[in-house]
Design a protein around this motif. Sequence first.
Motif, short mmCIF file in Angstrom:
data_model
loop_
_atom_site.label_atom_id
_atom_site.label_comp_id
_atom_site.label_asym_id
_atom_site.label_seq_id
_atom_site.Cartn_x
_atom_site.Cartn_y
_atom_site.Cartn_z
N GLU A 130 85.25 -11.58 18.93
CA GLU A 130 86.52 -11.36 17.96
C GLU A 130 87.08 -12.66 17.61
O GLU A 130 87.76 -13.18 18.43
CB GLU A 130 86.98 -10.05 18.20
N LEU A 131 87.40 -12.73 16.34
CA LEU A 131 88.28 -13.87 15.72
C LEU A 131 89.40 -13.27 15.07
O LEU A 131 89.16 -12.51 14.22
CB LEU A 131 87.46 -14.88 15.08
N HIS A 132 90.41 -14.14 14.98
CA HIS A 132 91.75 -13.55 14.21
C HIS A 132 92.35 -14.91 13.53
O HIS A 132 92.63 -15.59 14.51
CB HIS A 132 92.64 -12.63 14.92
N ILE A 133 92.69 -15.11 12.57
CA ILE A 133 93.56 -16.10 11.52
C ILE A 133 94.72 -15.77 11.85
O ILE A 133 94.98 -14.51 11.02
CB ILE A 133 92.90 -16.40 10.58
N GLY A 134 95.62 -16.29 12.27
CA GLY A 134 97.25 -15.85 12.17
C GLY A 134 97.99 -16.37 13.66
O GLY A 134 97.36 -16.57 14.71
N HIS A 135 99.29 -16.11 13.46
CA HIS A 135 100.08 -16.85 14.78
C HIS A 135 100.00 -15.43 15.77
O HIS A 135 100.16 -15.88 16.95
CB HIS A 135 101.62 -16.63 14.08
N VAL A 136 99.80 -14.46 15.36
CA VAL A 136 99.75 -13.07 16.45
C VAL A 136 98.51 -12.30 16.07
O VAL A 136 98.23 -12.17 15.07
CB VAL A 136 100.93 -12.09 16.23
N GLY A 137 97.77 -12.01 17.35
CA GLY A 137 96.54 -11.42 17.23
C GLY A 137 96.85 -9.98 16.64
O GLY A 137 97.65 -9.39 16.88
N HIS A 138 95.74 -9.14 16.08
CA HIS A 138 95.92 -7.86 15.79
C HIS A 138 95.77 -7.00 16.80
O HIS A 138 95.39 -7.40 17.83
CB HIS A 138 94.70 -7.70 14.63
N GLU A 139 96.03 -5.67 16.52
CA GLU A 139 96.09 -4.53 17.45
C GLU A 139 94.89 -3.66 17.36
O GLU A 139 95.17 -2.42 17.74
CB GLU A 139 97.39 -3.76 17.52
N ILE A 140 93.94 -3.93 16.60
CA ILE A 140 92.95 -3.27 16.22
C ILE A 140 91.96 -3.35 17.36
O ILE A 140 91.52 -4.23 17.83
CB ILE A 140 92.03 -3.37 14.84
N ARG A 141 91.75 -1.91 17.93
CA ARG A 141 90.79 -1.74 19.17
C ARG A 141 89.31 -1.82 18.96
O ARG A 141 88.64 -0.52 18.57
CB ARG A 141 91.26 -0.67 19.89
N THR A 142 88.82 -2.93 18.91
CA THR A 142 87.26 -3.10 18.56
C THR A 142 86.59 -4.02 19.66
O THR A 142 85.57 -4.55 19.49
CB THR A 142 87.13 -3.74 17.06
N CYS A 143 87.32 -4.20 20.93
CA CYS A 143 86.64 -5.10 21.80
C CYS A 143 85.57 -4.35 22.50
O CYS A 143 85.65 -3.33 22.84
CB CYS A 143 87.68 -5.52 22.88
N THR A 144 84.45 -5.14 22.58
CA THR A 144 83.16 -4.44 23.41
C THR A 144 82.75 -5.35 24.51
O THR A 144 81.69 -5.27 25.00
CB THR A 144 82.18 -4.52 22.40
#
Length: 421
Positions: A130-144
């Motif tokens: 998973e990758l995220h563009i921004g200063h703070v990572g998102h809180e969406i629970r999609t980690c596998t």
Amino acid sequence: MHKILKPQHLLSKKPNLTHFFSSKTPIPLPYGTETNDPSYKDIPKPVRDKSERKPYVTPMKVLIKRAKEEKEARKLKPCRMLENPPDNGLLVPQLVPVAYQVYEAREVLLSGISKLVKVIPVQKCRFCHELHIGHVGHEIRTCTGPGSGMRSSTHVWRKGRVHDVVFSPKSYHLYDRVGKPRVVHDESRRVPRIPAIVELCIQAGVDLEKHPTKRRTKPVYSIEGRIVDFEQAKESDENEHNLHDENLDPLMGSDLGTKFDEARNFIVDKETDPLEESQEGVTDLREISIGTMESWFKMISGAKKIMEKYGVLTCGYCPEVQVGPKGHKVRMCKATKHQHRDGLHAWQEATIDDLVAPNYVWHVRDTNGLPLDNKLKRYYGKAPAVVELCVQAGAPVPDQYRSMMRLDVVPPDRDEVDLVA
């Protein structure tokens, strides 16, 4: 006289349920589920199950029919000269300038991303892709990844790199894509591996000193399905050591080689590099993001044109990619049912997403706002990581990704989730 049916007779007649439930009966769909807009793109589907094979680009029936036709053609004419490039070992003249454009666009793309990453941070999960563009990572629970069940599928973020934004799998470099199209398991340590997009450009006509390749001036022959090169048989043992240099000299001396040289010089000298222009006069971050996005689309569109002629294969169960007419025989697959294949890959036709992974990320509208909430994920859109990075840097949103980014959807506040139907 005609008999008039009474209401009880009408009720006793059984309806034709077979016709009603048949596939030929059109069932109207609710409003809004269909669209005739070809530019509409929805959010990509979740990652497929690891045990599920990738869908075939060409249907299996078409592949079987094509194989039977080729077999019949070999029986009718066992010895024949291959006429169509690149199957006969020659280059496709129309795709040589395109190959140089793709290679130059890739260099500009990597250079632009390396500059944008210094200003706009990239977050990468420690346990998954998973990758995220921004200063703070998102809180969406999609980690596998490992231990995701103990963390309730919450991501653990770390700083990302340039190659996390644009992921290109590596492929074995083929010196002779027609004479020796396969790499066996014993040669896996001796044959270099380079990015698949670079290998595709080399086979399409790009000449690199670090990765030499054989260029032919005469087509090869097919004898009962085997490729025979009579041009190589005429060469002496001394010339075989310098085969690459000698094959380039007659090619560059011919009219065809002159066209290739002119196309290469035209692209290198005449084509403007948006990042070089920004370094000379304009140091605006927006100009760099626009040039980076243009190079991304130029690389993708050019690679699609090359893939129409030059074969690219991928494993049906893992991300492995091999550029060439045949897949390699290196036993390195660790995906589903690899024990039944003795570690060999299940090769099939590749798509542009297999060659250059888009790596979709969640779109962030307000970079200074709160992180994305897991309860509101159905209101968020997605976009390729390169597009999201350039948009946050100031580039305009591309038209083909407006629907995927869901710019027309207004997400509710966190305290209004229970009030939304």
